[in-house]
Structure formats: C-alpha cells, structure tokens
Enzyme design. Sequence first.
Site, PDB file in Angstrom:
ATOM      1  N   GLU A 151       0.828  -1.221   0.000  1.00 47.52           N
ATOM      2  CA  GLU A 151       0.000   0.000   0.000  1.00 47.52           C
ATOM      3  C   GLU A 151       0.856   1.262   0.000  1.00 47.52           C
ATOM      4  O   GLU A 151       0.547   2.226   0.714  1.00 47.52           O
ATOM      5  CB  GLU A 151      -0.945   0.014   1.216  1.00 47.52           C
ATOM      6  CG  GLU A 151      -2.189  -0.816   1.048  1.00 47.52           C
ATOM      7  CD  GLU A 151      -3.137  -0.296  -0.032  1.00 47.52           C
ATOM      8  OE1 GLU A 151      -3.053   0.883  -0.395  1.00 47.52           O
ATOM      9  OE2 GLU A 151      -3.933  -1.106  -0.517  1.00 47.52           O
TER      10      GLU A 151
HETATM   11  C1  LIG Z   1       2.767  -9.797   0.797  1.00 46.12           C
HETATM   12  C2  LIG Z   1       2.461  -8.746  -0.225  1.00 46.12           C
HETATM   13  C3  LIG Z   1       1.145  -8.544  -0.610  1.00 46.12           C
HETATM   14  C4  LIG Z   1       0.845  -7.631  -1.628  1.00 46.12           C
HETATM   15  N1  LIG Z   1      -0.438  -7.532  -2.095  1.00 46.12           N
HETATM   16  C5  LIG Z   1      -0.675  -6.811  -3.225  1.00 46.12           C
HETATM   17  C6  LIG Z   1      -1.943  -6.841  -3.872  1.00 46.12           C
HETATM   18  O1  LIG Z   1      -2.868  -7.507  -3.413  1.00 46.12           O
HETATM   19  N2  LIG Z   1      -2.099  -6.154  -5.016  1.00 46.12           N
HETATM   20  C7  LIG Z   1      -1.091  -5.418  -5.562  1.00 46.12           C
HETATM   21  O2  LIG Z   1      -1.288  -4.810  -6.608  1.00 46.12           O
HETATM   22  N3  LIG Z   1       0.134  -5.354  -4.977  1.00 46.12           N
HETATM   23  C8  LIG Z   1       0.356  -6.028  -3.829  1.00 46.12           C
HETATM   24  N4  LIG Z   1       1.602  -5.990  -3.230  1.00 46.12           N
HETATM   25  C9  LIG Z   1       2.658  -5.228  -3.866  1.00 46.12           C
HETATM   26  C10 LIG Z   1       3.133  -4.044  -3.057  1.00 46.12           C
HETATM   27  O3  LIG Z   1       2.201  -3.015  -3.131  1.00 46.12           O
HETATM   28  C11 LIG Z   1       4.516  -3.670  -3.614  1.00 46.12           C
HETATM   29  O4  LIG Z   1       5.428  -4.638  -3.137  1.00 46.12           O
HETATM   30  C12 LIG Z   1       4.940  -2.284  -3.237  1.00 46.12           C
HETATM   31  O5  LIG Z   1       4.161  -1.337  -3.903  1.00 46.12           O
HETATM   32  C13 LIG Z   1       6.419  -2.023  -3.572  1.00 46.12           C
HETATM   33  O6  LIG Z   1       6.720  -2.397  -4.886  1.00 46.12           O
HETATM   34  P1  LIG Z   1       8.002  -3.332  -5.167  1.00 46.12           P
HETATM   35  O7  LIG Z   1       7.874  -4.528  -4.317  1.00 46.12           O
HETATM   36  O8  LIG Z   1       8.083  -3.524  -6.623  1.00 46.12           O
HETATM   37  O9  LIG Z   1       9.217  -2.505  -4.644  1.00 46.12           O
HETATM   38  P2  LIG Z   1       9.949  -1.298  -5.415  1.00 46.12           P
HETATM   39  O10 LIG Z   1       8.964  -0.348  -5.946  1.00 46.12           O
HETATM   40  O11 LIG Z   1      10.947  -1.876  -6.339  1.00 46.12           O
HETATM   41  O12 LIG Z   1      10.698  -0.608  -4.209  1.00 46.12           O
HETATM   42  C14 LIG Z   1      11.919  -1.114  -3.646  1.00 46.12           C
HETATM   43  C15 LIG Z   1      12.466  -0.065  -2.695  1.00 46.12           C
HETATM   44  O13 LIG Z   1      12.774   1.122  -3.426  1.00 46.12           O
HETATM   45  C16 LIG Z   1      12.120   2.247  -2.858  1.00 46.12           C
HETATM   46  N5  LIG Z   1      11.728   3.167  -3.908  1.00 46.12           N
HETATM   47  C17 LIG Z   1      11.052   2.871  -5.037  1.00 46.12           C
HETATM   48  N6  LIG Z   1      10.855   3.986  -5.765  1.00 46.12           N
HETATM   49  C18 LIG Z   1      11.393   4.999  -5.073  1.00 46.12           C
HETATM   50  C19 LIG Z   1      11.505   6.404  -5.286  1.00 46.12           C
HETATM   51  N7  LIG Z   1      10.983   6.979  -6.366  1.00 46.12           N
HETATM   52  N8  LIG Z   1      12.131   7.147  -4.360  1.00 46.12           N
HETATM   53  C20 LIG Z   1      12.628   6.585  -3.241  1.00 46.12           C
HETATM   54  N9  LIG Z   1      12.572   5.272  -2.985  1.00 46.12           N
HETATM   55  C21 LIG Z   1      11.950   4.485  -3.887  1.00 46.12           C
HETATM   56  C22 LIG Z   1      10.920   1.685  -2.111  1.00 46.12           C
HETATM   57  O14 LIG Z   1      10.487   2.544  -1.073  1.00 46.12           O
HETATM   58  C23 LIG Z   1      11.464   0.356  -1.621  1.00 46.12           C
HETATM   59  O15 LIG Z   1      12.127   0.540  -0.395  1.00 46.12           O
HETATM   60  C24 LIG Z   1       1.897  -6.860  -2.181  1.00 46.12           C
HETATM   61  C25 LIG Z   1       3.204  -7.029  -1.736  1.00 46.12           C
HETATM   62  C26 LIG Z   1       3.498  -7.978  -0.790  1.00 46.12           C
HETATM   63  C27 LIG Z   1       4.934  -8.169  -0.370  1.00 46.12           C
END
Ligand SMILES: Cc1cc2nc3c(=O)[nH]c(=O)nc-3n(C[C@H](O)[C@H](O)[C@H](O)COP(=O)(O)OP(=O)(O)OC[C@H]3O[C@@H](n4cnc5c(N)ncnc54)[C@H](O)[C@@H]3O)c2cc1C
Length: 612
Positions: free
Chosen positions: A453
Amino acid sequence: MRATLDFLLRDWLTVEALCERPRFADHNAETFGAVLDTAEKIAKEKFAPFNRLVDLQEPHFDGEKVILPQATHDAFAAYACSGMLAAAQDYELGGMQLPYTVEASANAIFSMASVSISWAMLTVGNANLLMAHGTEKQKDVFAKNEFSGRWMGTMCLSEPQAGSSLSDVATKAVLEDDTDVLGARYRLSGNKMWISGGEHEVTENIVHLVLAKIPDADGKLIPGTRGISLFVVPKKIVDIDGNITGERNDVSLAGLNHKCGWRGTTNALLNFGEGKFKPDGKAGAIGYLVGKPGAGLSCMFHMMNEARIGVGLAATMLGMAGYEASLDYAKQRTQGRAITTGGKAVEQSPIPIIEHADIKRMLLAQKSYCEGALALALYCAKLVDETHTGESDAVAEAKLLLEVLTPIVKSWPSEWCLEANSLAIQIHGGYGYTRDFPVEQFWRDNRLNMIHEGTHGIQALDLLGRKVVMDGGKGLTLLAIKMNETIMRAMQMHPLVDHAQALAKALQRVVQATKAAWSTGNPTEALANATPYLQAFGHTVLAWIWLDVVSATATETHLQPSVPLGAEGAFRAGKLAAMRYFFHYELPKIDAWLAVVSSRDLTCANVAVDCF
Ligand SMILES: Cc1cc2nc3c(=O)[nH]c(=O)nc-3n(C[C@H](O)[C@H](O)[C@H](O)COP(=O)(O)OP(=O)(O)OC[C@H]3O[C@@H](n4cnc5c(N)ncnc54)[C@H](O)[C@@H]3O)c2cc1C
C-alpha cells in the site's frame, strides 16, 4: 484491548452521536456494541485458534488447485455469514448501514485474532470500488456477489517491474466489443505480481480488479499514469445474471510467493492472457472497463483512504497482540531480584519480570505506540464517516485532514507497532525467538505493512512532496489548528501544561522544518530526508492524539498522581502513563529527525553509488 477500543469510541470520539444522522438513525450504542461482541465471538472461535496453523500450513499448489487449510474456509464462511462483508452498505443491498468507524473497529478485532486469515477485507475494498465507479450491471453482477460472500475479490496493481511506480504498468487491454452488457469488453495480457488472494478455492469465483493500459491508435502504450484504466476480470466467465458459464477466463497462476509472514493469505503471480485458457476460443483475459478509459488510478485512489487506514489498523492490532502476549508473559515469568539500596536481595525469591523498570519501559513503549495508533486510526475512520455523512463544511475539513493524515495513519503504525512487536520478543527473552510463543509470528506478519500500500519511502515523499505543500499548505494549517485546540484545552489542566507546551514546540519545529526543506525550492534537496520528516511528523501527530485523548476524557482527579487505583483508576492511570512515556521518551526524538530535514542534509543523496 476491547476496553480501550470501547473507551476510545465512547468517551473520546463519542461515536454514538453519529446515530443522529439519517443514515445511521437505526443504530445506537447497543447495536454498535453488539457488532463488536459478534466480531469478538467469531474472532475467538474461528480466527485466533488457527493463527499459528495458517502460518505453518502455507498455501500450496497441487498442480490444479491452491490448497488452504479448512480453517480458512470456515473463518471466511463465518465472517460472511455475520454480514460483515456488507456491514457499511445500504439496507437494500443486505447491509447494516454501519458507520465506517464501527466497521473498522470490528475488523480490527479480526486482525488481532489473525491478520492473515482476515483477507476478506480486500473483497470489501474491491466491491466498494465497483459501487463507486462501476455500472449498475457491474454492481449487480460483481459487487453484490462479493458483499454476499459468494465470490472474493482482489486488487491487481503491481507487476514484476512496476511496484512503487505504477506508471510503468505494462499489462495491455485491447478493445473487443464496446456494447457488452457487462461493460466495454477488452482482452487483457500481462503479468500481475504480489496479488493477495489471487488464487484459491475458498469461493467459486474470484473477481480481479486489474490496472492495464489501452494502446493508442499506433498500438503503443501511453506512458505515465494517464494511460492506466481499470478492468473487472473474473477468474471464471459469468453471464449477465451472474451465473458461472463453466468457461475459465484466461487468468492463470504462474506461482505462489512464499512469504516471511502473513502466510494465511495466498499471494500470487498471475498471468493474464497467456493462452492457457481460451474463453470464446481465443487467448486473452476478458475484462470489462470500469469507469472511464485512462481514469484507472483515480478510481483506485478513491478507495485509498480506507485501504490505508486498514493497513494502519492491521499493523496496530498486530502490535496490540504482541503487547498483550508480552504483558501476560511478564506477569508470569520470574527472573532476577529487586534492586534495593543495599544491592540485590539474593536471599529472596526471584520476582516477576514485570517488576523491573526496563520491562515496564518496554511495556509502556508498546502501550503508547499501539493504543496511540489505535486512537489515530479511529480518528481517521471517523473523518471518513464525516466525508460521507457530514455537513458540507465538515466534509471539506475532513477531506483536507485526511489528505495530510493518511500517509501517517498508514506508515506510523507500520513502523512503530512493528517496533512494539520487536519489544514483545525482547520481553520474552530467548523464548520470544522461538516458535513456541506467538510473538515472532506477529513481528513477521507485521513486517509487510511498511512495504505494501505504498512503501514507507513513498509515503514519506507523498507527505513532504505533496500533502503538506498542496494548496499553499492548507492541510498542514488545518492540522495545526486542530492541534492548537488540544493545546489550549490541555493548558487549562495543570498536570498537562508541560505536555501542552512540548506539543506546541514540536508543532512549531515541524512547520519550520517544512519551510526550511522547501526554502530553496529544489525538490532534490527538500525530499532528500523525507523519511526522517515522516517520522518526526508522525511522532508529533501521535503526541497530539495522546494529549487529546487524555485532555478530553480525564478530569483533574484522574490526573492526580495519588489517585486511588482500582480497576477504573488503573485503566485511567495506564493511559496517563502511556501519554507521559510518549512525551518523555519519544517526542524528543523529533529534534534529530528534523535537524537533517531543516539543514537539507545531502549526506545520503550525494553519496556516490560506487562508495557502497
Ligand atoms: C505480501 C504482499 C502482498 C501484496 N499484495 C498486493 C496486492 O494484493 N495487489 C497489488 O497490486 N500489490 C500487492 N503488493 C505489492 C506491493 O504493493 C509492492 O510490493 C509495493 O508497492 C512495492 O513495490 P516493489 O515490491 O516492486 O518494490 P519497489 O517499488 O521496487 O521498491 C523497492 C524499494 O525502493 C524504494 N523506492 C522505489 N521507488 C522509489 C523512489 N521513487 N524514491 C525513493 N525510494 C523508492 C521503495 O520505497 C522500496 O524501499 C503486495 C506485496 C506484498 C509483499
């Protein structure tokens, strides 16, 4: 916990005053209480006893189906049967027209019993979104079947390469027939990652809400978020009356994710349109447009306040579960002896560890984090009710406050109630690090909340980059007005004067730091320390919440140090102690966080990647 929940709803938020509004006119304190009692009963019977089981028996794929423990099926059936899925809906929809504040409180009880069995709340979010943006037919066929518990729902935003940055969504939707009764019909292809509840057999169908891009006339995907649209994509094809036709949609499970915690909820990588199934003889997942083309993200964001309050509450209740477990343990475990002026009384028996000041410190920290976070979440939930049923001025005010508070209500409990879980493990000593006690699971379950989220870092950017500066800082100004009202009240109560002054100083520092961060107008400098800003802002908000709870509910007698204890006295004194802990041990931390914000410290931003 229930006593604190009741106290906050009744004595602090006076939630029964909502019953004066036409929408809630059939309710009263008794009906609200009955909803919470029912939630407690079901949570105790169907959720809590299976929390460890669902952690140990992870969902698995047998080659055809995703298998979940029977307890998960039973818990969902009981939740649906209680009417909780439609609790806030109109009577005509089978709902109870319950205020969101009470609905969220009941869900908090389920989250505390087993956060990972409680994933039905995703279905409610999905159906609410369809009620807000779907056509009448989409509401009838999809949302109503979700509210009744016949089908569950998902939110499919993330992709393997597009998490925080949804503008990079690459799932494609190509128009097939814009006259379909269920909505303009598209064929979707792409991959959705991390989908909670993405595949299972708990219900006969799953209603996916999917973000995808419609290609332009040249067949190219529009860059940025403008190009994102929203589609309802059922796992199994349904007819216009909501009957399952027997045909599978082209949505297939690519794999289950094996998570650190929250294991009772399946989490899937889903392939849309890979051709594993061929509805109407063709590859491509059938999806029906919801809302206007290109408006997908704004439809999703419509539901964001509630979704983020939900995450904050889940984090809070996991913290609360750890607090209660470690409190029980600390009362029973004996170790060490009291330190007296003559040193340790070695000839005496060991004492319960709760008598050691350091254990009390860890308990008070947990209490101040979790009860404070609960109060904040309920306050925000009441603002949501205000936006739905308040007078027009109150609606505008509530919306503005929610803009600023939403990043906090999501993030602050995710960080600090997780810290509470860590302290709960610490109180258990070595036993806390084993699976014989529940506290390690609470920590693992809670670790998710800073990630989904909107990650912590993204919430911080939203707060400092947008929320506190938008409309010339109107949101921050309004929040400051609310804090000043509390400060003025507390200044009239002698034992709270120091706290009122400390809050006034903290607020002034936050406002100054906001200005200093943006003083050069350079976003790279302003946002380099957005996360410390989020932490300081959050701590200031929580100090305000604590002072407000205490100053609004305590009489001068309650505030006297010599007040005789007894159950009611101890309850009040506990609240006061937690507030004092927060002001003495936590609020001073904001100085360090705000120092780097105000000086626009670029230590992190400027360090060369090669230096790592
Ligand atoms: C158990 C679980 C359940 C989930 N359920 C759902 C679901 O039901 N539906 C759904 O759509 N998604 C779901 N998600 C996805 C979740 O919303 C994402 O994991 C989250 O948005 C982060 O995306 P990412 O994992 O690709 O990390 P990334 O976006 O790759 O981020 C990695 C790191 O980089 C940082 N970062 C990224 N961009 C920036 C920036 N511009 N500036 C500074 N820092 C940055 C982030 O803060 C983070 O620390 C779920 C995730 C998990 C783990």
